[in-house]
Design an enzyme around this catalytic site. Structure first.
Site, PDB file in Angstrom:
ATOM      1  N   HIS A 170      -3.518   4.236  -2.400  1.00  0.00           N
ATOM      2  CA  HIS A 170      -4.492   3.331  -1.767  1.00  0.00           C
ATOM      3  C   HIS A 170      -5.146   4.011  -0.555  1.00  0.00           C
ATOM      4  O   HIS A 170      -6.352   3.906  -0.344  1.00  0.00           O
ATOM      5  CB  HIS A 170      -3.806   2.058  -1.268  1.00  0.00           C
ATOM      6  N   ARG A 178       4.439  -0.684  -8.102  1.00  0.00           N
ATOM      7  CA  ARG A 178       5.551  -1.090  -8.979  1.00  0.00           C
ATOM      8  C   ARG A 178       6.695  -0.074  -8.990  1.00  0.00           C
ATOM      9  O   ARG A 178       7.782  -0.381  -9.476  1.00  0.00           O
ATOM     10  CB  ARG A 178       5.044  -1.329 -10.408  1.00  0.00           C
ATOM     11  N   LEU A 215       0.802  -1.223   0.000  1.00  0.00           N
ATOM     12  CA  LEU A 215       0.000   0.000   0.000  1.00  0.00           C
ATOM     13  C   LEU A 215       0.837   1.276   0.000  1.00  0.00           C
ATOM     14  O   LEU A 215       1.916   1.318   0.587  1.00  0.00           O
ATOM     15  CB  LEU A 215      -0.931  -0.004   1.218  1.00  0.00           C
ATOM     16  N   LYS A 218      -5.978   6.381 -11.528  1.00  0.00           N
ATOM     17  CA  LYS A 218      -4.680   5.916 -12.038  1.00  0.00           C
ATOM     18  C   LYS A 218      -4.893   4.783 -13.046  1.00  0.00           C
ATOM     19  O   LYS A 218      -4.229   4.713 -14.070  1.00  0.00           O
ATOM     20  CB  LYS A 218      -3.853   5.452 -10.843  1.00  0.00           C
TER      21      LYS A 218
END
Ligand code: AMP
Length: 279
Positions: A34, A184, A30, A146
């Site tokens: 988030h 990522r 997270l 996103k």
């Protein structure tokens, strides 16, 4: 915060939960993006459920499923601090019992944008999200802009299947220098982290040109592509599409989604902006 590993326990807890109940589906690792969804859910709902599930069905065979970042303890602490009531963290076997062969697919849309280079990805997303919606039965579910294509596809799925849930889309949380937050981003080394900024820069260039009056998608895309032409960056796509159908637009007369996906090293990043004639 109560933590559940099985569908049956989660379903029972959601049935007994305060209402309205908000759901925030995540794959964990997270970040502030988030958390912004969790906060939006808390502001709108009396109880919030979060799922953490790295969904194997949305990863291709050569993608990063096994190395996807996982840190359950850290995630648990963050969610506890945010006042989340119910945390659902099932195993893959729990979500997909042996022999599971049923999928939910939004035809057409699922083959656009990321769906072109990640065949099966959106089928995995819509299958898991529809399962989560069935298990939790939330009043509202929260997603991030996103993943703009994902939002369009989930909105369409909810409409087509008459699912009784409000889909709330929250704006993109960015690092101070503009990079869209993503689990990522943890893959990027210091140099790649700088190179990754080119995605946001390209979108800003497109937006600026649009604000100066340019309405031809091909001209706007050409400007974005010029910015993205960096040796360290391998473009997947830069497209201007209708935000609901994800179909390419040629002349922008209504809201249009500018979406980009590119590899920096072996890390695939995405970002987008919405152009609106009233902007
Ligand atoms: P993920 O864990 O990557 O599957 O993301 C879970 C949810 O968080 C999805 O609805 C994403 O769109 C959303 N999300 C991810 N990154 C961001 C961000 N930078 N800003 C807002 N929402 C985000």
């Amino acid at each position: 915060m109560k933590i559940f590993r099985t569908v049956e326990q989660m379903r029972a807890a959601c049935r007994a939960s305060a209402r309205p109940l908000g759901l925030v589906p995540t794959m964990g690792a997270l970040h502030e993006g988030h958390i912004s969804l969790v906060r939006a859910a808390r502001a709108q709902c009396d109880a919030v459920a979060v799922s953490i599930f790295v969904n194997p069905a949305q990863f291709g065979p050569k993608e990063d499923f096994s190395k996807y970042p996982r840190d359950f303890e850290r995630d648990r602490e963050l969610l506890q601090r945010e006042g989340v009531a119910l945390l659902f963290a099932p195993s893959a076997e729990e979500m997909y019992p042996a022999g599971a062969t049923t999928y939910v697919t939004v035809e057409g849309l699922s083959g656009r944008l990321c769906g072109k280079s990640r065949p099966g990805h959106f089928r995995g997303v819509t299958t898991v999200v529809s399962k989560l919606l069935k298990i939790v039965q939330p009043d509202a579910a929260f997603f991030g802009q996103k993943d703009a294509a994902q939002c369009a596809i989930i909105r369409r799925m909810v409409r087509d299947l008459n699912l009784p849930v409000e889909i709330v889309v929250c704006s993109i949380a960015r690092e101070p220098d503009g990079l869209a937050m993503s689990s990522r981003n943890a893959y990027l080394d210091a140099q790649q982290r700088k190179q990754a900024l080119v995605l946001h820069r390209a979108l800003l260039n497109v937006q600026e040109l649009f604000q100066r009056g340019e309405r031809h998608a091909s001209t706007l895309i050409a400007a974005g592509l010029q910015t993205l032409a960096e040796p360290a960056v391998r473009l997947d796509y830069l497209e201007i599409v209708d935000p609901d159908t994800l179909e390419a637009v040629e002349n922008i007369s209504e809201k249009a989604l500018v979406a980009v996906a590119a590899f920096v090293g072996s890390t695939r990043l995405i970002d987008n902006v919405v152009l609106g004639v009233s902007d």
